[in-house]
Design an enzyme around this catalytic site. Sequence first.
Site: not given
Ligand code: DHB
Ligand code: FE
Length: 279
Positions: A12, A59, A193, A240
């Site tokens: 997302h 978020h 991430h 997530e």
């Molecule tokens: C990114 C990834 C995310 O899950 C998010 O909520 C906001 C940014 C990213 O990789 O830029």
């Molecule tokens: Fe996210």
Amino acid sequence: MAKIIGGIGTSHIPAIGIAMDKGLEGTPYWKDFFSGYVPVRKWLHSENPEIAIVFYNDHGLEMFLDKKPTFAIGAAPQYHNADEGWGIKPIPPVTGETELSWHIINELVEHDFDPLVCQEMNVDHGLTVPLSLMYPGHNYQQIKVIPVCINCERHPMPKPSRCYALGQAIGRAVASFGGDQKVVVLGTGGLSHQLDGERAGFLNTEFDYECLDKIVTDPEALTRYSNEDLVEIAGAQGVELNMWLAMRGCLLGEVCEQFRSLVAPISNTAAGLQLLVNR
Ligand code: DHB
Ligand code: FE
């Protein structure tokens, strides 16, 4: 009886929304990422589900750190985008679904899940980017959406096993609904991430591939991780994955994987995509 026809795990990342707005899908950076969505859109187009249950995380736009529900579910006729979206243009509101929503809410409370019930709720990129990906041109208004929001931002967060169990309870609630609607379930976010801190930019694609395998064959193995494990192994935002586990929990039948892709990095994230059909 309403039927869950399948589940989709998808990234997302807000930058995806910008790439679509700017028509960058075919550029070298984006083409592998967007090509994965062609077969998934084709499946959605041919199956044409009327309702989407979307597991996502807020978020901090609607539910900030001061009031943070562990689980929240929407029962509103419409949802507006409140995301900062990195400069995304205004997009149409998301169509809500109230009848099945209320049935799910009643069943959840009856079975000892006690979500925050939202008759008004703004949604962010966790929900809108995946819908725009599935229905290009922000053409998602024909599908009725039930947002289910899982806290992945501040501790204490619901455990992976609890998120999976929430999905199972929702799967059973849908199966006990008197309608004949086709329902698709989305789990958004992930995969590995970390956006900030000392390990910003951290990815673990080996673990991501393991997750894609286990989601099909042995999701319960993934529910044995703690959130602390996931942070360590997959990065701070790797939790997530819990949305994918909730999505998988809804698929109570025999599950068949129809498509997967993993492109890394996209922005700061290993962008996973998986289409599971519920037989
Ligand atoms: C990114 C990834 C995310 O899950 C998010 O909520 C906001 C940014 C990213 O990789 O830029
Ligand atoms: Fe996210």
